[in-house]
Structures are given as structure tokens and as C-alpha cells.
Design an enzyme around this catalytic site. Structure first.
Site, PDB file in Angstrom:
ATOM      1  CB  ALA A   1      53.021  36.463  85.642  1.00  0.00           C
ATOM      2  N   GLY A   2      55.551  36.337  83.047  1.00  0.00           N
ATOM      3  CA  GLY A   2      56.877  36.876  82.755  1.00  0.00           C
ATOM      4  C   GLY A   2      56.706  38.080  81.863  1.00  0.00           C
ATOM      5  CB  SER A   3      56.667  38.417  78.173  1.00  0.00           C
ATOM      6  OG  SER A   3      58.012  38.014  77.976  1.00  0.00           O
TER       7      SER A   3
ATOM      8  CB  THR B   1      68.307  39.715  90.300  1.00  0.00           C
ATOM      9  OG1 THR B   1      68.155  39.269  88.944  1.00  0.00           O
ATOM     10  CG2 THR B   1      69.763  40.063  90.554  1.00  0.00           C
TER      11      THR B   1
ATOM     12  NE  ARG C   1      97.964  32.722  67.630  1.00  0.00           N
ATOM     13  CZ  ARG C   1      98.579  31.554  67.683  1.00  0.00           C
ATOM     14  NH1 ARG C   1      99.695  31.428  68.380  1.00  0.00           N
ATOM     15  NH2 ARG C   1      98.083  30.505  67.053  1.00  0.00           N
TER      16      ARG C   1
ATOM     17  CD  GLU D   1      65.263  44.189  84.511  1.00  0.00           C
ATOM     18  OE1 GLU D   1      64.043  44.439  84.501  1.00  0.00           O
ATOM     19  OE2 GLU D   1      65.870  43.927  85.560  1.00  0.00           O
TER      20      GLU D   1
END
Length: 391
Positions: A133-135, A161, A273, A368
Site C-alpha cells: 500500500a503505497g500509491s 519519516t 573558475r 508524497e
């Protein structure tokens, strides 16, 4: 402008300046230490608390600073010009967890948790994602079963997180039938220390070292009925989306902040540089990369700010949030790639912040809601609205 509006603007401008100085003088100098130790020093977390960063999205009645979404976005664009890892330490508190409690929690739940969250004494973690169960958030398998006056929760959450650091876990679990989809989900507030809740050591990631992401295990974890968010079963996916849409808006703003930092690193190098007797910033090939990057950053900034203003006017602009998150996250990856190219071999060395930023920003196109999920959501909304007009 009314006097009260003027005072609010003055107060916010002063706070924004404090955050800008904090990002420059405290957060940036500690970036290499955070990377090496894979942790944010506790004295910096305490400084975040004292500055009020945990309370930017909560109203004063709960001890927060009460900034609106446009102000939160402007603040995010400032403090994420330092490593995005710092934001991750309080991001799950200010958006994913506190906003759901603010909008849907009972008065008792709000009083118990929100003042402590605003003060940074309680870190929240948002526990939705699982192996299957992610997306597809409606596929959550973690179950919460009534047992007398309690609920017993069992399941495993992943990619969470602040899992090892959190004090409070907002857990999305199934209270309905196995085939009930999003309608059969409910949200629970589970405190660390509850028997059955454990957090294994965090995973080591390709980037964003110092941001702790890991699993949350719930093994017959018993919580009282008062842990059910809002005291109602069902509509858990709707509640979760409240926090997710807040977080997506902040992620889009974070992408702008990181892109600004990348451009600063590029300009510092291009104006120092020398090759073939000239500063390399004078080479048109590199000017093309600069111009393209700046135009995309400006477009993303304008899009995110307009999205935030719509958020403040209401209702929450789901379609615009998806557009902002999609464009800004893809934009910052393109900018990071160009900046590495501008610096050449120096851009690939770990001693340069650019190499770290390049790794860090890759995650924004995944969490997210992946870019592909945002694209599908945007397209479906357009088609639905077109069908309604046709009808």
C-alpha cells in the site's frame, strides 16, 4: 492596508529574516556534520524548537505561530536553502500529523497533542505506507479490531519519516471489511511506549542522510477508544489526505528552496573558475543552462505561491497542489543535473555541496505521491471536469 494587517506583515517579515539568518548561520555550517553522522545534532533540533519551526502551521490557541499557507511556503523556501534534511525533522509534525488532528481531532485530542507539537516536544510520524500500500493507499492491510473498550492494531508500516524519533504515530488502519477500500480505513493516534509498537533501526538511504526513515511495527498494539482520531471509524483516507495535501504543498516549496541553493552554488563556481583565459560564466553554453534553470525556478516559485494562496482562500486546491508538486519536483531534479554539468568534475566530488544536493533532491519525485501518480490525478480531474461540463 489596515493597521492590524500591517502589524502581521511586519511580524512575519521579521520572523522570515530570523529564519533566513538561522538557515545561513546555523544550518548550512552543520551540513557536513549531519551528513557524516547521519543525524541532526540535538542542539540544532533544540534551536529549531526555540525558533518556533515546529509550530509554524498551528494557530496561537495551541501555542503555534499561526502563519497561513502562503507564509509557510515563503518560510520553507528560506530554510530549505540549507539541507532539506533539517526540514524533514519537523515536516511530519507541522503537516502530516498536526493538521489532521487540528481539522478532525476531538477537543481532548487537540489539547493533549497540539500544544506539545507546536513546542516541538512531541514529534509526529505519519504511518500510511505499507509493503502493498503505497500509491494505492486503499490497499492498507494493517487492521484495528475492537476488543471491548479498546482497539488492537496489527501491521507493519514502511518508509516512515522520523519513525525512530517520533513520539506520536498517526496510524492508518483498516476497521472495515478487507475489501472496503479507502472507506474502511480509520486513523489512530498511538504514543511511543505503547506495548506492541516498535521501530527498528532506520534504513540507510542514497541521499538525505540525517533524515531517519524506517519501519513501524504494530504487534497486537492495544490502544483505548480515545485513540481513534475524531472518535469516528471510516473516512480514514479522507483524513490522511488532509495531511498529505498540506505536505505536498510544502514539498513543492522545498524543491524551490533546494533549486535556489543549487543555483547559488553554480553561480559561485561560474564567477570564480577560469578556463581559456576567461571566467567560465562567460561561456554561452553555460549561460544557456543558467537561463533555463532560472526560468524554471521562477515558474515553480510562482506556481507554488499561487497554489498556497488558493489553499488559504479555500477549499483546498487538490488539482493545483498536484500540479505544483509535480512541476517543482521535476524542476529541481533538472536543475541539479544541470548544475553538476556546469561544475564538471567538481560537481561530482563529495567535497562539494552540489553532489549531496543532487542525491537529496531525487527523493522529491517519489515521496508524497510519485510524479506519475500526480500526472494521473491531474488527468483524471481534467477528464471528470470536462465530463461534467459536457453533461
Amino acid at each position: 492596508m489596515h493597521g492590524s494587517d500591517s502589524r502581521v506583515e511586519d511580524a512575519f517579515s521579521a520572523y522570515l529574516a530570523k529564519v533566513r539568518a538561522f538557515s545561513r548561520d546555523v544550518l548550512r555550517p552543520a551540513e557536513e556534520r549531519v551528513e557524516a553522522e547521519d543525524a541532526i545534532p540535538e542542539e540544532i533540533v533544540e534551536a529549531m524548537r526555540e525558533l518556533g519551526l515546529f509550530g509554524i502551521s498551528l494557530p496561537p490557541q495551541f501555542g503555534g505561530l499561526g502563519w497561513n499557507m502562503e507564509q509557510q511556503v515563503l518560510l520553507t523556501m528560506e530554510f530549505t536553502q540549507a539541507s532539506a534534511v533539517y526540514r524533514s525533522r519537523f515536516s511530519t509534525t507541522i503537516g502530516l500529523t498536526s493538521q489532521v488532528i487540528l481539522d478532525y481531532g476531538t477537543p481532548a485530542q487537540q489539547q493533549l497533542y497540539l500544544p506539545a507539537m507546536a513546542a516541538g516536544r512531541v514529534t509526529g510520524a505519519f504511518c500510511l505506507t505499507e509493503e502493498a500500500a503505497g500509491s494505492d493507499a486503499g490497499a492498507v492491510a494493517t487492521r484495528a479490531v475492537r476488543d471491548g473498550a479498546d482497539y488492537v492494531i496489527s501491521g507493519v508500516k514502511r518508509y516512515i519519516t522520523n519513525a525512530p524519533d517520533a513520539d506520536l504515530f498517526l496510524v492508518v488502519a483498516r476497521t472495515g471489511a478487507p475489501d472496503s477500500g479507502g472507506e474502511g480505513l480509520s486513523c489512530f493516534l498511538v504514543e511511543r511506549g505503547t506495548p506492541g509498537l516498535t521501530t527498528p533501526p532506520h534504513s540507510r538511504m542514497m541521499g538525505q542522510r540525517g533524515s531517519h526513515v524506517g519501519e513501524v511495527h504494530l504487534d497486537a498494539c492495544r490502544v483505548p477508544q480515545g485513540a481513534l482520531l475524531g472518535s469516528k471509524e471510516g473516512n480514514g483516507l479522507k483524513l490522511a489526505l488532509r495531511g498529505i495535501n498540506h505536505a505536498r504543498t510544502h514539498v513543492a516549496a522545498t524543491c524551490v528552496g533546494q533549486a535556489l541553493r543549487l543555483m547559488e552554488e553554480a553561480l559561485d563556481y561560474l564567477t570564480r573558475r577560469r578556463q581559456f583565459g576567461s571566467l567560465i560564466g562567460e561561456f554561452q553554453a553555460l549561460q544557456v543552462l543558467l537561463g533555463e534553470s532560472q526560468s524554471e525556478i521562477s515558474a515553480a516559485r510562482a506556481l507554488v505561491l499561487e497554489c498556497a494562496r488558493q489553499f488559504d482562500r479555500g477549499p483546498i486546491p487538490h488539482g493545483e497542489i498536484a500540479c505544483a508538486k509535480l512541476f517543482a519536483s521535476e524542476m529541481v531534479s533538472r536543475v541539479a543535473d544541470r548544475v553538476v554539468q556546469m561544475l564538471g568534475g567538481q560537481g561530482y566530488l563529495e567535497e562539494r555541496a552540489v553532489a549531496r544536493l543532487y542525491r537529496d533532491v531525487r527523493l522529491f519525485r517519489i515521496f508524497e505521491g510519485t510524479s506519475q501518480i500526480q500526472q494521473i490525478n491531474i488527468a483524471r480531474r481534467l477528464l471528470r471536469e470536462a465530463g461534467q461540463r459536457a453533461a
